[in-house]
Design a protein around this motif. Structure first.
Motif, PDB file in Angstrom:
ATOM      1  N   UNK A   1       0.837  -1.204   0.000  1.00 64.80           N
ATOM      2  CA  UNK A   1       0.000   0.000   0.000  1.00 64.80           C
ATOM      3  C   UNK A   1       0.869   1.251   0.000  1.00 64.80           C
ATOM      4  N   UNK A   2       2.038   1.157   0.670  1.00 65.79           N
ATOM      5  CA  UNK A   2       2.968   2.287   0.660  1.00 65.79           C
ATOM      6  C   UNK A   2       3.505   2.569  -0.718  1.00 65.79           C
ATOM      7  N   UNK A   3       3.743   1.514  -1.511  1.00 70.30           N
ATOM      8  CA  UNK A   3       4.194   1.709  -2.894  1.00 70.30           C
ATOM      9  C   UNK A   3       3.118   2.406  -3.718  1.00 70.30           C
ATOM     10  N   UNK A   4       1.862   1.997  -3.501  1.00 70.35           N
ATOM     11  CA  UNK A   4       0.766   2.687  -4.182  1.00 70.35           C
ATOM     12  C   UNK A   4       0.629   4.111  -3.650  1.00 70.35           C
ATOM     13  N   UNK A   5       0.867   4.266  -2.346  1.00 71.21           N
ATOM     14  CA  UNK A   5       0.795   5.600  -1.752  1.00 71.21           C
ATOM     15  C   UNK A   5       1.827   6.546  -2.334  1.00 71.21           C
ATOM     16  N   UNK A   6       2.998   6.009  -2.687  1.00 68.94           N
ATOM     17  CA  UNK A   6       4.014   6.839  -3.341  1.00 68.94           C
ATOM     18  C   UNK A   6       3.464   7.421  -4.640  1.00 68.94           C
ATOM     19  N   UNK A   7       2.820   6.568  -5.427  1.00 64.88           N
ATOM     20  CA  UNK A   7       2.271   7.057  -6.697  1.00 64.88           C
ATOM     21  C   UNK A   7       1.097   7.994  -6.469  1.00 64.88           C
TER      22      UNK A   7
ATOM     23  N   UNK B   1      11.214  10.639 -10.753  1.00 64.38           N
ATOM     24  CA  UNK B   1      10.067   9.965 -10.143  1.00 64.38           C
ATOM     25  C   UNK B   1      10.268   8.451 -10.169  1.00 64.38           C
ATOM     26  N   UNK B   2      10.722   7.939 -11.308  1.00 66.38           N
ATOM     27  CA  UNK B   2      10.943   6.494 -11.450  1.00 66.38           C
ATOM     28  C   UNK B   2      12.073   6.029 -10.530  1.00 66.38           C
ATOM     29  N   UNK B   3      13.157   6.801 -10.483  1.00 59.45           N
ATOM     30  CA  UNK B   3      14.287   6.447  -9.620  1.00 59.45           C
ATOM     31  C   UNK B   3      13.857   6.385  -8.157  1.00 59.45           C
ATOM     32  N   UNK B   4      13.086   7.364  -7.718  1.00 56.14           N
ATOM     33  CA  UNK B   4      12.611   7.364  -6.328  1.00 56.14           C
ATOM     34  C   UNK B   4      11.682   6.183  -6.065  1.00 56.14           C
ATOM     35  N   UNK B   5      10.903   5.807  -7.078  1.00 54.71           N
ATOM     36  CA  UNK B   5      10.040   4.635  -6.919  1.00 54.71           C
ATOM     37  C   UNK B   5      10.874   3.374  -6.724  1.00 54.71           C
ATOM     38  N   UNK B   6      11.945   3.235  -7.476  1.00 54.66           N
ATOM     39  CA  UNK B   6      12.849   2.100  -7.277  1.00 54.66           C
ATOM     40  C   UNK B   6      13.428   2.126  -5.859  1.00 54.66           C
ATOM     41  N   UNK B   7      13.801   3.303  -5.405  1.00 54.36           N
ATOM     42  CA  UNK B   7      14.362   3.423  -4.050  1.00 54.36           C
ATOM     43  C   UNK B   7      13.342   3.034  -2.998  1.00 54.36           C
ATOM     44  N   UNK B   8      12.102   3.524  -3.152  1.00 53.37           N
ATOM     45  CA  UNK B   8      11.037   3.183  -2.197  1.00 53.37           C
ATOM     46  C   UNK B   8      10.792   1.680  -2.197  1.00 53.37           C
ATOM     47  N   UNK B   9      10.790   1.084  -3.387  1.00 57.75           N
ATOM     48  CA  UNK B   9      10.545  -0.358  -3.501  1.00 57.75           C
ATOM     49  C   UNK B   9      11.634  -1.158  -2.780  1.00 57.75           C
ATOM     50  N   UNK B  10      12.899  -0.808  -3.032  1.00 52.20           N
ATOM     51  CA  UNK B  10      14.012  -1.519  -2.392  1.00 52.20           C
ATOM     52  C   UNK B  10      13.962  -1.344  -0.878  1.00 52.20           C
ATOM     53  N   UNK B  11      13.696  -0.129  -0.453  1.00 55.09           N
ATOM     54  CA  UNK B  11      13.649   0.166   0.986  1.00 55.09           C
ATOM     55  C   UNK B  11      12.544  -0.630   1.680  1.00 55.09           C
ATOM     56  N   UNK B  12      11.365  -0.645   1.076  1.00 56.91           N
ATOM     57  CA  UNK B  12      10.237  -1.335   1.691  1.00 56.91           C
ATOM     58  C   UNK B  12      10.416  -2.853   1.703  1.00 56.91           C
ATOM     59  N   UNK B  13      11.252  -3.364   0.824  1.00 58.43           N
ATOM     60  CA  UNK B  13      11.483  -4.803   0.808  1.00 58.43           C
ATOM     61  C   UNK B  13      12.706  -5.211   1.628  1.00 58.43           C
ATOM     62  N   UNK B  14      13.481  -4.223   2.071  1.00 60.28           N
ATOM     63  CA  UNK B  14      14.664  -4.524   2.873  1.00 60.28           C
ATOM     64  C   UNK B  14      14.395  -4.406   4.366  1.00 60.28           C
ATOM     65  N   UNK B  15      13.430  -3.584   4.735  1.00 64.37           N
ATOM     66  CA  UNK B  15      13.199  -3.334   6.154  1.00 64.37           C
ATOM     67  C   UNK B  15      12.349  -4.445   6.786  1.00 64.37           C
ATOM     68  N   UNK B  16      12.553  -4.642   8.083  1.00 62.95           N
ATOM     69  CA  UNK B  16      11.783  -5.604   8.876  1.00 62.95           C
ATOM     70  C   UNK B  16      11.737  -7.001   8.247  1.00 62.95           C
ATOM     71  N   UNK B  17      12.873  -7.477   7.793  1.00 65.42           N
ATOM     72  CA  UNK B  17      12.906  -8.812   7.191  1.00 65.42           C
ATOM     73  C   UNK B  17      13.952  -9.704   7.859  1.00 65.42           C
TER      74      UNK B  17
END
Length: 742
Positions: free
Chosen positions: A159-165, A233-249
């Motif tokens: 949902x955070x990834x969608x929230x970014x967009x 915008x695309x670069x930041x989306x990649x960053x958000x995606x990587x960050x959200x998949x790296x945290x709390x794992x």
């Protein structure tokens, strides 16, 4: 009313996606307490034979052991006690409401540890409640907490990834609607900070000049690079995606659930990437759809959404690959057995199809064989959706697929509805000079053109009725109930029509068509004090329709309008001649650049327009040197039926003849006379000099709108960006109307 409807759809769609952690999804968090206890029990002791799967719901010692574990954990005890009922329904067993009271009493009276049971063997069922290992209880509870919370947080991170967009779209809408709703404020936005942002971030290409032009790499690996702002915008989306998949794992050491920390973390990553990939599907489909309400709401063009579609799709596929590879590693020892399961092999099919989509969407392939690309793209996307649907339907995540299917179905239903509502009239299709098709289509009374807009046209022929292609259009200059589309002959449908028309009488025929549209939005150039429209070749129709609309709807004194058209040779203006004549009584300053003025190839095609030229022989044509009035030349227009017969009545000019000074052909003089309101300049314009010159001559803010050859569009963009900060401190805006369909 339309605004409210669009806004409601927008908010509803994004709220339902961005708050996906709510109903119908039920968080797993508290259930992990119960499951941690049952898993620990299964790893330490047995109460029933292996095949008795409902043991935990019918064996009183098992139930007492569960009660003892829940009491020791002492976390959300009421929930876990009640969850026993829900859990046992799965085994078709009904548990008494007060099961816990009797079970904990039995546990307190008879429970024994492994050391208290003679010859204890965990594989041999016992007939007393069992006291679990306290240390392992803590480990199981923590392991299950991280495992189950990963499901919940994966929904939130998706949902955070969608929230970014959502944030990007809101900011884009604000900036674009400010230009429309508050044009006077926009004109004053020339502060150095604002100009820096526009000059170096929002306006230019990502690297140097090329944005609309294809970037070549090893011949077959061409690609397009978005604008610098889009790239950011695309670069930041990649960053958000990587960050959200790296945290709390992170998993605990010696994870008892998955045997090791490595396998536990691999499971976390695999689950999260699968969930977030599924959550991305509605956005990927929405960005690619023709009936994308976001185009109107955000005021971005179709090319921008296609750029974002491609990158969100790549992220979605990359996450699906991570999900698939992760599970392949985890289930390596039991892969053959798992692959026989319906959910598993449909997951394999979906991932494989996703890979095929990525391959067949290569820039070279979609440019070379666009119709084939589009057909297989749609078919493969349908298989992808079906595969994902069948993969997750028994895993509790089917509701994540519903929005994607809804978005796709909505787009298809609206498109079919548009075609039916438009009808299937006969269009007059004519092959004109410069290998251009002129398509005159009768339109329904409800159909209102969008200045600078486009429509998708279906030519109802047996071999390609199912294909649709986008073309910009203009209002017919002599029939308000028709629109005119100009199509450059390339490959596919246009080449097939070319072959048909070459053999047709008068190179004209009637073809049944249907139009889907109109799509697109006019640029905010109408709100500037000066608007300069720069077209190249077949890029003129959309700009023409927009500048004419501005001229007709604004008072003469309000703004300055200029239309610049760059063509290769004189015959190139033939197909757009009527529209140029229509500009005579408007306030539009029109300039046509002829880049190859000495080329008279096929210029005698103008004989199909001019009659009454008997007196224009060399001895009697002195008036041409001083310029003819419009009245001196008679123009006749012919219908499809009249074209062939009237050709015999017209007086034709023989091979191209130049005047005594050797510079102009007679027909060129006639063109200049008829189009006396148009300024003709021989040669190519210098965009580098043109842009600052127009800025200097403007009476305030200025907008440049361009469409044509990608190299020209990129040049206009580049020099507009360079002149954002100008000595006069005038607001400079740039808009491109070139649409990249492939």
């Amino acid at each position: 009313m339309h605004t409210l409807a669009y806004l409601a759809c927008f908010l509803l769609g994004f709220v339902s996606l961005a708050t996906a952690s709510l109903d119908p999804y039920e968080k797993l968090g508290k259930k992990r307490i119960f499951y941690a206890c049952t898993n620990q029990i299964q790893s330490e002791v047995s109460f029933c034979p292996p095949k008795e799967i409902s043991c935990q719901c019918v064996n009183e010692n098992y139930m007492a052991t569960i009660a003892g574990c829940l009491r020791r954990v002492n976390e959300d005890l009421n929930f876990t006690i009640n969850f026993m009922h829900e859990n046992c329904v799965y085994y078709n067993v009904t548990v008494a409401d007060d099961w816990y009271d009797g079970a904990i009493k039995l546990y307190d009276e008879k429970a024994k540890s492994a050391s208290e049971i003679p010859n204890f063997n965990m594989s041999i069922p016992i007939d007393v409640p069992f006291i679990l290992n306290t240390t392992m209880t803590g480990m199981y509870q923590e392991a299950f907490k991280r495992f189950y919370e990963n499901y919940d947080t994966s929904i939130e991170y998706g949902s955070g990834m969608l929230g970014y967009w959502l944030l990007v779209l809101i900011l884009g809408a604000i900036f674009n609607w400010v230009k429309i709703l508050f044009p006077n404020i926009t004109k004053k936005m020339t502060h150095p900070v604002i100009n820096w942002w526009r000059q170096y971030v929002s306006m230019p290409a990502t690297f140097r000049k090329k944005k609309s032009q294809e970037q070549n790499f090893l011949r077959y690996f061409g690609f397009l690079i978005p604008s610098r702002l889009e790239s950011l915008v695309i670069f930041l989306f990649y960053c958000v995606t990587i960050w959200l998949h790296a945290m709390n794992s992170k998993a605990i050491d010696n994870d008892p659930v998955f045997e090791s920390k490595y396998k536990a973390e691999l499971r976390y990553v695999s689950d999260r990437s699968g969930i977030t990939a599924t959550l991305m599907m509605p956005l990927v489909f929405l960005y690619a759809g023709r009936n994308n309400f976001l185009q109107w709401l955000v005021q971005w063009d179709y090319s921008t959404f296609m750029a974002y579609h491609r990158h969100t799709a790549r992220v979605m596929f990359a996450l699906a690959v991570i999900h698939s590879v992760g599970y392949t590693i985890l289930l390596y020892d039991d892969y053959a057995e798992e692959a026989a399961e319906t959910y598993f092999y449909w997951g394999i099919i979906a991932t494989t199809v996703g890979g095929l989509i990525m391959i067949q969407a290569f820039f070279y392939l979609r440019r070379k064989w666009y119709e084939i690309f589009l057909f297989f793209h749609i078919v493969l996307a349908a298989v992808w959706v079906a595969g994902v649907w069948l993969h997750v339907t028994d895993l509790g995540f089917i509701w994540l697929v519903y929005p994607a299917v809804a978005v796709w179905c909505f787009d298809r239903v609206v498109r079919i509805g548009r075609l039916i509502a438009f009808g299937f009239p006969h269009a007059e299709v004519t092959l004109l000079a410069d290998e251009t098709l002129k398509v005159v289509v009768p339109k329904p009374s409800y159909w209102h053109s969008i200045p600078g807009g486009h429509a998708f046209v279906h030519f109802i022929r047996p071999t390609y009725f199912w294909q649709s292609h986008p073309f910009t259009f203009t209002e017919s200059t002599n029939n308000e109930d028709s629109i005119v589309l100009y199509c450059k002959v390339k490959g596919g449908i246009t080449h097939s029509l070319y072959q048909l028309l070459v053999k047709a009488p008068g190179r004209t025929c009637k073809i049944r068509v249907s139009c889907e549209g109109p799509y697109g939005e006019p640029t905010p150039a109408r709100y500037s004090d000066t608007a300069v429209f720069i077209a190249g070749g077949n890029g003129i129709p959309g700009l023409y329709s927009e500048v004419v609309d501005i001229a007709e709807k604004t008072p003469i004194s309000d703004n300055k309008l200029k239309l610049i058209w760059v063509v290769r040779e004189w015959r190139s203006i033939y197909w757009f001649y009527e529209e140029l004549l229509h500009l005579k009584n408007t306030k539009i300053e029109t300039i046509v650049y002829i880049s190859q003025p000495k080329c008279y190839t096929f210029i005698d095609e103008f004989n199909n327009r001019f009659v009454g030229l008997e007196g224009l022989e060399s001895e009697e044509s002195n008036e041409l040197k001083t310029g003819l009035n419009t009245e001196d030349v008679k123009i006749e227009e012919f219908s499809t039926e009249e074209t062939q017969s009237s050709t015999d009545k017209m007086v034709r000019i023989d091979e191209p003849i130049r005047e005594s000074d050797g510079s102009y052909h007679k027909i060129v003089d006639i063109i200049k006379s008829e189009l006396s309101h148009v300024k003709f300049i021989e040669g190519r314009p210098s965009i580098e000099e043109l842009i600052p010159s127009e800025i200097h001559e403007s009476n305030g803010s200025i907008s440049f709108v361009t469409c044509g050859h990608p190299a020209m569009v990129d040049q206009v963009r580049y020099y507009c960006a360079k002149n954002v900060s100008n000595k006069e401190k005038k607001r400079v805006d740039f808009y491109e109307q070139i649409q990249v369909w492939a």
